[in-house]
Design a protein around this motif. Structure first.
Motif, PDB file in Angstrom:
ATOM      1  N   GLU A  32       0.864  -1.137   0.068  1.00  0.00           N
ATOM      2  CA  GLU A  32       0.011  -0.040   0.008  1.00  0.00           C
ATOM      3  C   GLU A  32       0.936   1.345   0.025  1.00  0.00           C
ATOM      4  O   GLU A  32       0.566   2.387  -0.529  1.00  0.00           O
ATOM      5  CB  GLU A  32      -0.919   0.111   1.127  1.00  0.00           C
ATOM      6  N   TYR A  53       3.856   1.347  -1.194  1.00  0.00           N
ATOM      7  CA  TYR A  53       4.935   1.405  -2.351  1.00  0.00           C
ATOM      8  C   TYR A  53       6.430   1.471  -1.664  1.00  0.00           C
ATOM      9  O   TYR A  53       7.145   2.104  -2.253  1.00  0.00           O
ATOM     10  CB  TYR A  53       4.673   2.462  -3.326  1.00  0.00           C
ATOM     11  N   LYS A 108       2.699   4.995  -8.676  1.00  0.00           N
ATOM     12  CA  LYS A 108       2.670   5.477  -7.404  1.00  0.00           C
ATOM     13  C   LYS A 108       1.663   6.521  -7.111  1.00  0.00           C
ATOM     14  O   LYS A 108       0.912   6.571  -6.087  1.00  0.00           O
ATOM     15  CB  LYS A 108       3.838   5.577  -6.800  1.00  0.00           C
ATOM     16  N   GLU A 109       1.725   7.367  -8.026  1.00  0.00           N
ATOM     17  CA  GLU A 109       0.975   8.733  -7.797  1.00  0.00           C
ATOM     18  C   GLU A 109      -0.611   8.075  -7.798  1.00  0.00           C
ATOM     19  O   GLU A 109      -1.499   8.998  -7.231  1.00  0.00           O
ATOM     20  CB  GLU A 109       1.225   9.725  -8.812  1.00  0.00           C
ATOM     21  N   GLY A 115      -2.017   5.396  -7.239  1.00  0.00           N
ATOM     22  CA  GLY A 115      -2.301   4.156  -6.476  1.00  0.00           C
ATOM     23  C   GLY A 115      -2.621   2.717  -7.181  1.00  0.00           C
ATOM     24  O   GLY A 115      -3.685   2.271  -6.965  1.00  0.00           O
ATOM     25  N   GLN A 156      -1.991  -2.071  -6.340  1.00  0.00           N
ATOM     26  CA  GLN A 156      -1.925  -2.381  -4.861  1.00  0.00           C
ATOM     27  C   GLN A 156      -2.098  -3.599  -4.632  1.00  0.00           C
ATOM     28  O   GLN A 156      -3.237  -4.323  -5.027  1.00  0.00           O
ATOM     29  CB  GLN A 156      -2.615  -1.340  -3.915  1.00  0.00           C
TER      30      GLN A 156
END
Length: 207
Positions: free
Chosen positions: A64, A66, A80-81, A83, A86
């Motif tokens: 969650e 990263y 990552k930005e 999301g 996950q």
């Protein structure tokens, strides 16, 4: 082509790319529709699932927070930005269309970047199974498919990229890579052409 030393590697067939509500669906949507990527891949698997061809998946997923990504750039920074992928979420899960073949697909975990050989046991798996021909399908054409394909070529594999089973960021990018980049180190085939080149005559075919 001998099915006994051939593997089909599925990269990125996950909800965040291919589900309509996937966070990154817009990245590959136009190309996936134009190539009919998912439908063609499923049809191919239906023909291969009862043959000696090894079917492998190399999904990408993260915790969650990263923590696996340190100063990411490019597509990994985007992941990552927004999301995406996950491990605990729906987006990282394998697309529903592949669920009927779940027990026939060998999952190779650990992929955290562009190259499916990095941080995974893919190389060991292929060596143990005596694989010589590595067939690539999935997303994204210019990123994970290209990176994995080049690595496979450098390791001595005969690389085949399925032009109708991969998805790029744009249709132009898809055509450019298929016509100009992949032929530098791989053979590009449509899925039906692959079936024609595989010696499946003595193999049990699904009814």
């Amino acid at each position: 082509m001998n099915p006994n030393d051939t593997a089909l590697l599925l990269i990125g067939f996950q909800n965040d790319y291919y589900a309509p509500d996937g966070i990154l669906n817009g990245v590959v949507e136009a190309s996936a529709k134009a190539s009919n990527t998912v439908v063609n891949t499923i049809k191919l698997i239906e023909q291969l699932v009862e043959t000696p061809v090894l079917i492998i998946s190399a999904p990408i997923f993260f915790t969650e927070g990263y923590e696996e990504l340190v100063d990411p750039v490019g597509i990994l920074n985007t992941i990552k930005e927004v999301g995406a992928f996950q491990a605990s979420g729906k987006g990282s899960q394998t697309i529903e269309e592949l669920s009927p073949f779940q027990d026939k697909i060998l999952e190779v975990p650990g992929k955290r970047g562009l190259n499916a050989f990095v941080n995974t046991n893919l190389a060991t798996t292929l060596q143990q199974r005596g694989i010589r021909n590595l067939v690539l399908a999935g997303a994204v054409t210019s990123i994970c498919i290209d990176s994995t394909g080049r690595s496979a070529y450098e390791q001595g594999y005969n690389v085949i990229v399925l032009s109708d089973c991969i998805s790029a960021r744009t249709i132009f990018e898809q055509e450019f890579y298929v016509e100009n980049i992949f032929p530098l180190y791989a053979k590009t085939l449509e899925s039906v052409e692959l079936l024609g080149q595989l010696d499946l005559g003595s193999c049990t075919q699904p009814s």
